[in-house]
Design an enzyme around this catalytic site. Structure first.
Site, PDB file in Angstrom:
ATOM      1  N   GLU A 126     -26.387  34.864 -12.933  1.00 18.56           N
ATOM      2  CA  GLU A 126     -26.364  36.993 -13.503  1.00 18.56           C
ATOM      3  C   GLU A 126     -27.838  36.747 -13.732  1.00 18.56           C
ATOM      4  O   GLU A 126     -29.351  36.085 -13.415  1.00 18.56           O
ATOM      5  CB  GLU A 126     -25.926  36.765 -14.715  1.00 18.56           C
ATOM      6  CG  GLU A 126     -24.298  37.316 -14.860  1.00 18.56           C
ATOM      7  CD  GLU A 126     -23.723  37.288 -15.437  1.00 18.56           C
ATOM      8  OE1 GLU A 126     -24.743  37.243 -16.559  1.00 18.56           O
ATOM      9  OE2 GLU A 126     -21.872  37.326 -15.970  1.00 18.56           O
ATOM     10  N   HIS A 242     -26.869  47.443 -22.391  1.00 17.92           N
ATOM     11  CA  HIS A 242     -26.905  47.043 -20.804  1.00 17.92           C
ATOM     12  C   HIS A 242     -27.804  48.390 -19.655  1.00 17.92           C
ATOM     13  O   HIS A 242     -26.973  49.259 -19.787  1.00 17.92           O
ATOM     14  CB  HIS A 242     -24.946  46.467 -20.780  1.00 17.92           C
ATOM     15  CG  HIS A 242     -25.154  45.318 -19.861  1.00 17.92           C
ATOM     16  ND1 HIS A 242     -25.205  46.252 -18.412  1.00 17.92           N
ATOM     17  CD2 HIS A 242     -24.322  44.435 -19.741  1.00 17.92           C
ATOM     18  CE1 HIS A 242     -25.218  45.112 -17.780  1.00 17.92           C
ATOM     19  NE2 HIS A 242     -24.551  43.948 -18.572  1.00 17.92           N
ATOM     20  N   ARG A 295     -32.578  41.336 -18.646  1.00 19.47           N
ATOM     21  CA  ARG A 295     -31.991  42.245 -18.937  1.00 19.47           C
ATOM     22  C   ARG A 295     -32.897  43.614 -19.484  1.00 19.47           C
ATOM     23  O   ARG A 295     -32.944  44.624 -19.292  1.00 19.47           O
ATOM     24  CB  ARG A 295     -31.524  42.643 -20.010  1.00 19.47           C
ATOM     25  CG  ARG A 295     -29.878  42.830 -19.892  1.00 19.47           C
ATOM     26  CD  ARG A 295     -28.100  42.528 -20.773  1.00 19.47           C
ATOM     27  NE  ARG A 295     -27.503  41.519 -19.160  1.00 19.47           N
ATOM     28  CZ  ARG A 295     -26.461  40.843 -20.237  1.00 19.47           C
ATOM     29  NH1 ARG A 295     -25.971  41.046 -21.521  1.00 19.47           N
ATOM     30  NH2 ARG A 295     -25.838  40.811 -19.492  1.00 19.47           N
ATOM     31  N   HIS A 356     -25.427  47.298 -25.961  1.00 17.73           N
ATOM     32  CA  HIS A 356     -24.320  46.568 -25.047  1.00 17.73           C
ATOM     33  C   HIS A 356     -23.847  44.977 -26.495  1.00 17.73           C
ATOM     34  O   HIS A 356     -23.140  44.549 -27.177  1.00 17.73           O
ATOM     35  CB  HIS A 356     -24.595  45.870 -24.320  1.00 17.73           C
ATOM     36  CG  HIS A 356     -23.571  44.661 -23.650  1.00 17.73           C
ATOM     37  ND1 HIS A 356     -22.351  45.470 -23.194  1.00 17.73           N
ATOM     38  CD2 HIS A 356     -23.857  43.444 -23.322  1.00 17.73           C
ATOM     39  CE1 HIS A 356     -21.756  43.804 -22.339  1.00 17.73           C
ATOM     40  NE2 HIS A 356     -22.967  42.770 -23.061  1.00 17.73           N
ATOM     41  N   ARG A 391     -31.042  38.524 -25.217  1.00 20.53           N
ATOM     42  CA  ARG A 391     -30.026  37.827 -25.204  1.00 20.53           C
ATOM     43  C   ARG A 391     -29.937  37.972 -23.656  1.00 20.53           C
ATOM     44  O   ARG A 391     -29.977  38.679 -22.728  1.00 20.53           O
ATOM     45  CB  ARG A 391     -28.744  37.812 -25.132  1.00 20.53           C
ATOM     46  CG  ARG A 391     -27.489  36.651 -25.149  1.00 20.53           C
ATOM     47  CD  ARG A 391     -26.140  37.258 -25.785  1.00 20.53           C
ATOM     48  NE  ARG A 391     -25.976  38.526 -25.569  1.00 20.53           N
ATOM     49  CZ  ARG A 391     -24.927  38.843 -24.356  1.00 20.53           C
ATOM     50  NH1 ARG A 391     -24.562  37.559 -23.780  1.00 20.53           N
ATOM     51  NH2 ARG A 391     -24.275  39.654 -23.565  1.00 20.53           N
TER      52      ARG A 391
HETATM   53  P1  FAD Z   1     -15.723  40.009 -31.196  1.00 16.30           P
HETATM   54  O1  FAD Z   1     -14.709  40.142 -29.924  1.00 16.30           O
HETATM   55  O2  FAD Z   1     -16.298  41.772 -31.360  1.00 16.30           O
HETATM   56  O3  FAD Z   1     -14.441  40.085 -32.215  1.00 16.30           O
HETATM   57  C1  FAD Z   1     -14.835  40.674 -33.462  1.00 16.30           C
HETATM   58  C2  FAD Z   1     -13.312  40.859 -34.487  1.00 16.30           C
HETATM   59  O4  FAD Z   1     -13.896  41.829 -35.157  1.00 16.30           O
HETATM   60  C3  FAD Z   1     -12.200  41.692 -34.044  1.00 16.30           C
HETATM   61  O5  FAD Z   1     -11.150  40.882 -33.749  1.00 16.30           O
HETATM   62  C4  FAD Z   1     -12.554  42.760 -35.101  1.00 16.30           C
HETATM   63  O6  FAD Z   1     -11.094  43.477 -35.133  1.00 16.30           O
HETATM   64  C5  FAD Z   1     -12.656  42.148 -36.098  1.00 16.30           C
HETATM   65  N1  FAD Z   1     -13.242  42.589 -36.883  1.00 16.30           N
HETATM   66  C6  FAD Z   1     -14.396  43.046 -37.079  1.00 16.30           C
HETATM   67  N2  FAD Z   1     -14.449  43.999 -38.288  1.00 16.30           N
HETATM   68  C7  FAD Z   1     -13.647  43.494 -39.266  1.00 16.30           C
HETATM   69  C8  FAD Z   1     -13.094  43.833 -40.332  1.00 16.30           C
HETATM   70  N3  FAD Z   1     -13.876  44.502 -40.989  1.00 16.30           N
HETATM   71  N4  FAD Z   1     -12.018  43.884 -40.989  1.00 16.30           N
HETATM   72  C9  FAD Z   1     -11.208  42.494 -39.752  1.00 16.30           C
HETATM   73  N5  FAD Z   1     -11.569  41.777 -39.433  1.00 16.30           N
HETATM   74  C10 FAD Z   1     -12.992  42.545 -39.030  1.00 16.30           C
HETATM   75  N6  FAD Z   1     -20.746  37.866 -23.327  1.00 16.30           N
HETATM   76  C11 FAD Z   1     -20.708  36.952 -22.701  1.00 16.30           C
HETATM   77  O7  FAD Z   1     -21.235  36.103 -22.992  1.00 16.30           O
HETATM   78  N7  FAD Z   1     -20.460  36.572 -20.753  1.00 16.30           N
HETATM   79  C12 FAD Z   1     -20.098  38.166 -20.677  1.00 16.30           C
HETATM   80  O8  FAD Z   1     -19.203  38.004 -19.407  1.00 16.30           O
HETATM   81  C13 FAD Z   1     -19.609  39.111 -21.240  1.00 16.30           C
HETATM   82  N8  FAD Z   1     -19.625  40.633 -21.306  1.00 16.30           N
HETATM   83  C14 FAD Z   1     -18.981  41.925 -21.907  1.00 16.30           C
HETATM   84  C15 FAD Z   1     -18.409  42.700 -21.681  1.00 16.30           C
HETATM   85  C16 FAD Z   1     -18.018  42.815 -22.610  1.00 16.30           C
HETATM   86  C17 FAD Z   1     -17.962  44.984 -21.798  1.00 16.30           C
HETATM   87  C18 FAD Z   1     -18.976  43.750 -23.684  1.00 16.30           C
HETATM   88  C19 FAD Z   1     -18.417  44.799 -24.866  1.00 16.30           C
HETATM   89  C20 FAD Z   1     -19.437  42.127 -24.617  1.00 16.30           C
HETATM   90  C21 FAD Z   1     -19.770  41.621 -23.549  1.00 16.30           C
HETATM   91  N9  FAD Z   1     -18.989  40.301 -23.703  1.00 16.30           N
HETATM   92  C22 FAD Z   1     -19.971  39.158 -22.984  1.00 16.30           C
HETATM   93  C23 FAD Z   1     -20.213  39.692 -24.811  1.00 16.30           C
HETATM   94  C24 FAD Z   1     -19.482  39.055 -26.117  1.00 16.30           C
HETATM   95  O9  FAD Z   1     -18.497  40.070 -25.312  1.00 16.30           O
HETATM   96  C25 FAD Z   1     -19.423  39.504 -27.318  1.00 16.30           C
HETATM   97  O10 FAD Z   1     -20.797  39.125 -28.042  1.00 16.30           O
HETATM   98  C26 FAD Z   1     -18.423  37.960 -27.833  1.00 16.30           C
HETATM   99  O11 FAD Z   1     -17.388  38.701 -27.895  1.00 16.30           O
HETATM  100  C27 FAD Z   1     -18.480  38.618 -29.168  1.00 16.30           C
HETATM  101  O12 FAD Z   1     -17.569  37.457 -29.646  1.00 16.30           O
HETATM  102  P2  FAD Z   1     -17.198  37.909 -31.313  1.00 16.30           P
HETATM  103  O13 FAD Z   1     -16.034  36.863 -31.329  1.00 16.30           O
HETATM  104  O14 FAD Z   1     -18.236  37.791 -32.167  1.00 16.30           O
HETATM  105  O15 FAD Z   1     -16.683  39.178 -31.568  1.00 16.30           O
HETATM  106  C1  SIN Z   2     -21.999  41.076 -18.017  1.00 18.22           C
HETATM  107  O1  SIN Z   2     -21.007  40.267 -17.077  1.00 18.22           O
HETATM  108  O2  SIN Z   2     -22.604  41.173 -18.026  1.00 18.22           O
HETATM  109  C2  SIN Z   2     -21.896  40.988 -19.219  1.00 18.22           C
HETATM  110  C3  SIN Z   2     -22.360  39.374 -19.288  1.00 18.22           C
HETATM  111  C4  SIN Z   2     -22.934  39.745 -20.843  1.00 18.22           C
HETATM  112  O3  SIN Z   2     -23.048  40.388 -21.171  1.00 18.22           O
HETATM  113  O4  SIN Z   2     -23.184  38.627 -21.214  1.00 18.22           O
END
Ligand code: FAD
Ligand code: SIN
Length: 557
Positions: A126, A242, A295, A356, A391
């Protein structure tokens, strides 16, 4: 003035549940923490939607880690630091890249199945990675596989998962966090989760923006509630856009579709080229790495091309690949494009940038610790400083695991060695101003806020636009205060409070760096701004928007 609590409540009248570890959120960070903590005490996950809803499920590209012989943590560190535009915390990055490979292997032991060929993990490339180092699942369904595997493990465990439980506020007493006030959406009642330690893993804040890849639950609640409780927030001005979200429009309303479907950076990693509306490839004019530039550079270049050609998108050309090859490598992207009437093997895909990833968040040390005792944060909600101003792709899922493990190790020491908390709950009772019973519908206020943020605090910012944004956000906040009690009003209040802090941070940083771009300060200013903006409630309550920024900054480590 921000009230300490979103609502008035009397803890002595609320059902209480007592745990050693209370974890807010069930994305990769929250689930990982729960699995690390189980066996060392009682564990609760409080999550506001269904357990698998959050950004994690939608991750496409994969997880970056130095796993092959040609790679090394040193190379991964260098790529991360280069992408971060001078603001990464080197020590934190070193932890990420050194501990990353063992966490990926642990994830495999926990049941995640990544794509393999001849018994070896397939590694993708990537933007801004000097080497192929990204593991992925089922082509472009990495997040879905991660959630599936971790939830399956949780289901076998004794972790209590409280779904549809909106975390309203952190409970603090004598500078310690003693748990979370929750609101059960199905039951319509408060629940008080008392925790020996509390871990915020509630994700980022992409939903502050009208155009975003983030699902609707990602509204920055954790950061807002931590801020109200007195925690420090760092680097909020750095929101990653993104470059390539699918530029689709809702046929019935003509509005842009939200959330936006992502076209993974891995598509460019497989050779797809960006073309402007005249069919001209443009990235080589902007950066030597062309489509695989960091990015922030790709998003900025797309924006310039859109301005030049007076259009709302550019094109991502994958037509050098056959239909079968695209379908095999990117099944979800292929299917979604087809649903939109686009055959990616025959025509380029219309794409444009979208909010993003939230680089800023609750400021933590290397062990997830915040400035509040017994309160930890990890995942996208936290700001460890690993991402700096931009990032590196696929470092986020990795961060959730690496710093999730560390947060639990530190929290365990607290649970094992410290006196249990014995809060005098009656002393927490803080009546707040009663809310009104009318006003604009919350959906409308949310849209107004998101529109202001996208237009004025988005990819290109200026003093004038940011000042005006703060005024508009204040007006929305005033309207929000008139809404009847409930999760919609609380969520919107969180969004408005955080949006204001994002806009203020962007206003203070009078330079362009990484994801933060100012039309009135187009260059980086290393002399003044190789620094982090750290906000605390005490400062904000007195902060004028023209405040002297020096009171808020910390040097880069
Ligand atoms: P999240 O997975 O967002 O989870 C947050 C949780 O907190 C959820 O369960 C939500 O319901 C809960 N929550 C929020 N507020 C409250 C509240 N008030 N009360 C109770 N619960 C609450 N990163 C990579 O490294 N590789 C990738 O390929 C990649 N692709 C991506 C593609 C997309 C479309 C997106 C949107 C992001 C991508 N990212 C990627 C970024 C990555 O997915 C996220 O940064 C990561 O998953 C965040 O994980 P997290 O557990 O911190 O939060
Ligand atoms: C992507 O697949 O382009 C998302 C990867 C990321 O947000 O880290």
């Amino acid at each position: 003035m921000i009230s300490r609590y979103l609502t008035s409540f009397d803890p002595s009248r609320i059902r209480q549940l007592k745990y050693d570890y209370v974890i807010l959120g069930s994305g990769i960070a929250g689930l990982w923490c729960a699995l690390e903590a189980m066996g060392h005490g009682s564990v609760a996950i409080v999550t506001k939607g269904p357990r698998d809803e959050g950004s994690t499920k939608y991750a496409q590209g994969g997880i970056a880690a130095a796993l092959c012989p040609q790679d090394s943590p040193a190379l991964h560190l260098q790529d991360t630091m280069d992408a971060g535009a001078g603001l990464c915390n080197r020590e934190a990055v070193s932890v990420l890249v050194t501990e990353g490979p063992q966490r990926v292997k642990q994830l495999v032991r926990r049941g995640a199945e990544f794509d393999q060929e001849n018994g070896q993990l397939v590694l993708a490339r990537e933007g801004a990675h000097g080497i192929r180092r990204i593991v992925r699942a089922q082509g472009d369904q990495t997040g879905r596989e991660v959630e599936r595997a971790l939830i399956a493990e949780i289901q076998k465990s004794r972790v209590d998962v409280h779904e549809k439980m909106f975390g309203v506020d952190l409970l603090t007493q004598r500078d310690e966090c003693v748990g979370v006030l929750g609101w059960s959406v199905p039951k319509g009642e408060f629940v008080l989760f008392r925790g020996e330690v509390t871990i915020i893993a509630s994700g980022g804040a992409g939903q502050l923006f009208d155009v975003t890849t983030n699902p609707t639950v990602v509204t920055g609640d954790g950061a807002a509630m931590a801020f109200r409780a007195g925690a420090q927030l760092q680097d909020l001005e750095f929101m990653q856009f993104h470059p390539t979200a699918l530029a689709s429009v809702d046929e019935s309303s003509g509005d842009s579709v939200s959330p936006k479907f992502l076209i993974s950076e891995a598509v460019r990693g497989e050779g797809a080229q960006l073309l402007n509306l005249h069919g001209e490839r443009f990235m080589p004019h902007y950066h030597p790495l062309a489509e695989l530039a960091p990015r922030d550079v790709v998003s900025k270049s797309i924006l310039e091309e859109m301005h030049k050609t007076h259009t709302k998108h550019v094109l991502l050309d994958l037509t050098a690949h056959s239909r079968e090859a695209i379908q095999h490598r990117f099944p979800t992207i292929f299917r979604t494009c087809e649903e939109q009437g686009i055959d990616p093997s025959a025509q380029p895909i219309p794409v444009s940038p979208a909010a993003h990833y939230t680089m800023g968040g609750v400021k933590t040390g290397l062990n997830g610790e915040t400035n509040i005792r017994r309160l930890y944060a990890c995942g996208e909600a936290a700001c460890t400083g690993v991402h700096g101003a931009n990032r590196l792709a696929s470092n986020s899922l990795l961060e959730g695991m690496v710093f999730g493990s560390r947060a639990v190790t530190a929290a365990r020491r607290m649970v094992d060695r410290q006196q249990p908390v014995a809060p005098d709950l009656s002393a927490i009772f803080v009546p707040t101003c009663p809310r009104g019973r009318e006003g604009k519908p919350p959906e409308r206020l949310r849209k107004e806020l998101q529109t202001v943020m996208w237009r004025q605090v988005g990819l290109l910012r200026s003093d004038e636009a940011l000042q005006d944004a703060v005024t508009r956000i204040d007006m929305i906040q005033a309207e929000t205060a008139r809404l009847p009690e409930g999760p919609k009003a609380w969520e919107l209040t969180n969004m408005a409070q955080l949006a204001r802090l994002v806009a203020l941070s962007a206003l203070l940083r009078t330079e362009s760096r990484g994801a933060h771009r100012r039309s009135d300060y187009p260059e980086p200013d290393n002399r003044r701004w190789r620094k982090h903006i750290v906000l605390t409630r005490r400062l904000i309550d007195n902060l004028q928007i023209d405040a002297e920024p020096d009171i808020l900054v910390e040097d880069v480590k």
